[in-house]
Design a protein around this motif. Structure first.
Motif, PDB file in Angstrom:
ATOM      1  N   ILE A 114       0.830  -1.203   0.000  1.00  0.00           N
ATOM      2  CA  ILE A 114       0.000   0.000   0.000  1.00  0.00           C
ATOM      3  C   ILE A 114       0.865   1.253   0.000  1.00  0.00           C
ATOM      4  O   ILE A 114       1.839   1.349   0.750  1.00  0.00           O
ATOM      5  CB  ILE A 114      -1.004   0.013   1.178  1.00  0.00           C
ATOM      6  CG1 ILE A 114      -1.904   1.254   1.081  1.00  0.00           C
ATOM      7  CG2 ILE A 114      -0.302  -0.095   2.524  1.00  0.00           C
ATOM      8  CD1 ILE A 114      -3.114   1.221   1.985  1.00  0.00           C
ATOM      9  N   GLU A 133      -1.828  -1.327  -3.929  1.00  0.00           N
ATOM     10  CA  GLU A 133      -2.971  -0.454  -3.664  1.00  0.00           C
ATOM     11  C   GLU A 133      -2.468   0.964  -3.425  1.00  0.00           C
ATOM     12  O   GLU A 133      -1.522   1.173  -2.667  1.00  0.00           O
ATOM     13  CB  GLU A 133      -3.703  -0.965  -2.411  1.00  0.00           C
ATOM     14  CG  GLU A 133      -4.947  -0.235  -2.071  1.00  0.00           C
ATOM     15  CD  GLU A 133      -6.145  -0.629  -2.937  1.00  0.00           C
ATOM     16  OE1 GLU A 133      -7.117   0.123  -2.934  1.00  0.00           O
ATOM     17  OE2 GLU A 133      -6.101  -1.682  -3.610  1.00  0.00           O
ATOM     18  N   ARG A 149      -3.883   4.654  -2.135  1.00  0.00           N
ATOM     19  CA  ARG A 149      -5.024   5.306  -1.495  1.00  0.00           C
ATOM     20  C   ARG A 149      -4.641   6.696  -1.009  1.00  0.00           C
ATOM     21  O   ARG A 149      -3.472   7.009  -0.856  1.00  0.00           O
ATOM     22  CB  ARG A 149      -5.513   4.479  -0.312  1.00  0.00           C
ATOM     23  CG  ARG A 149      -6.075   3.140  -0.753  1.00  0.00           C
ATOM     24  CD  ARG A 149      -6.989   2.577   0.255  1.00  0.00           C
ATOM     25  NE  ARG A 149      -7.561   1.327  -0.230  1.00  0.00           N
ATOM     26  CZ  ARG A 149      -8.330   0.571   0.502  1.00  0.00           C
ATOM     27  NH1 ARG A 149      -8.617   0.900   1.741  1.00  0.00           N
ATOM     28  NH2 ARG A 149      -8.836  -0.541   0.000  1.00  0.00           N
ATOM     29  N   GLN A 150      -5.659   7.478  -0.731  1.00  0.00           N
ATOM     30  CA  GLN A 150      -5.475   8.804  -0.157  1.00  0.00           C
ATOM     31  C   GLN A 150      -5.912   8.770   1.299  1.00  0.00           C
ATOM     32  O   GLN A 150      -6.829   8.041   1.655  1.00  0.00           O
ATOM     33  CB  GLN A 150      -6.350   9.836  -0.875  1.00  0.00           C
ATOM     34  CG  GLN A 150      -5.997  10.085  -2.295  1.00  0.00           C
ATOM     35  CD  GLN A 150      -6.911  11.132  -2.926  1.00  0.00           C
ATOM     36  OE1 GLN A 150      -7.842  11.619  -2.317  1.00  0.00           O
ATOM     37  NE2 GLN A 150      -6.629  11.461  -4.164  1.00  0.00           N
ATOM     38  N   VAL A 157       0.234   5.321   0.420  1.00  0.00           N
ATOM     39  CA  VAL A 157      -0.784   6.275   0.842  1.00  0.00           C
ATOM     40  C   VAL A 157      -0.345   7.686   0.485  1.00  0.00           C
ATOM     41  O   VAL A 157       0.739   8.124   0.865  1.00  0.00           O
ATOM     42  CB  VAL A 157      -1.049   6.178   2.364  1.00  0.00           C
ATOM     43  CG1 VAL A 157      -2.143   7.163   2.773  1.00  0.00           C
ATOM     44  CG2 VAL A 157      -1.428   4.758   2.762  1.00  0.00           C
ATOM     45  N   SER A 174       1.305   7.941  -9.608  1.00  0.00           N
ATOM     46  CA  SER A 174       0.877   6.595  -9.229  1.00  0.00           C
ATOM     47  C   SER A 174       1.562   5.541 -10.087  1.00  0.00           C
ATOM     48  O   SER A 174       1.992   4.509  -9.581  1.00  0.00           O
ATOM     49  CB  SER A 174      -0.640   6.457  -9.356  1.00  0.00           C
ATOM     50  OG  SER A 174      -1.288   7.359  -8.498  1.00  0.00           O
ATOM     51  N   TYR A 234      -6.509  -0.606   5.934  1.00  0.00           N
ATOM     52  CA  TYR A 234      -6.286  -1.526   4.820  1.00  0.00           C
ATOM     53  C   TYR A 234      -5.893  -2.912   5.333  1.00  0.00           C
ATOM     54  O   TYR A 234      -6.390  -3.928   4.834  1.00  0.00           O
ATOM     55  CB  TYR A 234      -5.221  -0.964   3.872  1.00  0.00           C
ATOM     56  CG  TYR A 234      -5.053  -1.796   2.637  1.00  0.00           C
ATOM     57  CD1 TYR A 234      -6.062  -1.850   1.674  1.00  0.00           C
ATOM     58  CD2 TYR A 234      -3.906  -2.538   2.418  1.00  0.00           C
ATOM     59  CE1 TYR A 234      -5.922  -2.628   0.528  1.00  0.00           C
ATOM     60  CE2 TYR A 234      -3.751  -3.309   1.275  1.00  0.00           C
ATOM     61  CZ  TYR A 234      -4.769  -3.345   0.341  1.00  0.00           C
ATOM     62  OH  TYR A 234      -4.630  -4.126  -0.792  1.00  0.00           O
ATOM     63  N   THR A 274      -4.794   4.911   7.344  1.00  0.00           N
ATOM     64  CA  THR A 274      -5.116   4.215   6.094  1.00  0.00           C
ATOM     65  C   THR A 274      -4.434   2.847   6.038  1.00  0.00           C
ATOM     66  O   THR A 274      -5.043   1.860   5.610  1.00  0.00           O
ATOM     67  CB  THR A 274      -4.721   5.076   4.883  1.00  0.00           C
ATOM     68  OG1 THR A 274      -5.380   6.351   4.990  1.00  0.00           O
ATOM     69  CG2 THR A 274      -5.128   4.421   3.578  1.00  0.00           C
TER      70      THR A 274
END
Length: 140
Positions: free
Chosen positions: A38, A84, A86-87, A40, A64, A97, A93
């Motif tokens: 992940i 993954e 994400r913001q 973030v 990204s 996750y 986060t």
């Protein structure tokens, strides 16, 4: 101990590269481990009086793609891996996750890209360790 699902926090820093490398080695030892990586993107919040303003932020697709490409360079077996992006607040986060994917281990670097904010606000890794419901491996 065998870990079937490992969440790796990745921010592009040298320390997060080491964390990813450690997670890959653990996954190899466990043969059946699945890596959930992940990244973030932190959304800044501004407090004005009693109001909190969160500016609209869109995930930059070029950035990204760079992060995903950087991660994929380190992976030997991308079939057993999910990336993954994400913001949000990084620590929160990452924890959400890990819970969402039913991870049994979180691997995170001891420092991220922004050492000044870590010093002032407390590090992401420290917050993850303090609030995680599962084991956390902090890599230096």
């Amino acid at each position: 101990m065998i870990y079937s699902k490992i969440v790796v926090a990745y921010d592009g820093s040298e320390i997060s590269e080491k964390a990813l490398d450690s997670a890959i080695k653990l996954a190899k030892l466990n043969h059946f481990s699945h890596l959930e990586i992940i990244h973030v993107i932190n959304i800044p919040k501004y407090v004005v009086g009693e109001a909190v303003y969160i500016p609209p932020v869109e995930i930059n697709s070029d950035y990204s793609e760079q992060i995903v490409a950087q991660i994929q360079k380190s992976l030997l077996n991308p079939d057993n891996t999910h990336i993954e992006i994400r913001q949000g607040s990084p620590a929160q986060t990452i924890l959400e996750y890990a819970d969402e994917v039913h991870a049994d281990l979180i691997v995170i670097g001891s420092r991220g890209l922004n050492a000044i904010s870590e010093f002032i606000l407390g590090s992401v890794s420290h917050n993850v360790v303090q609030h995680a419901k599962i084991p956390v491996l902090v890599v230096k």
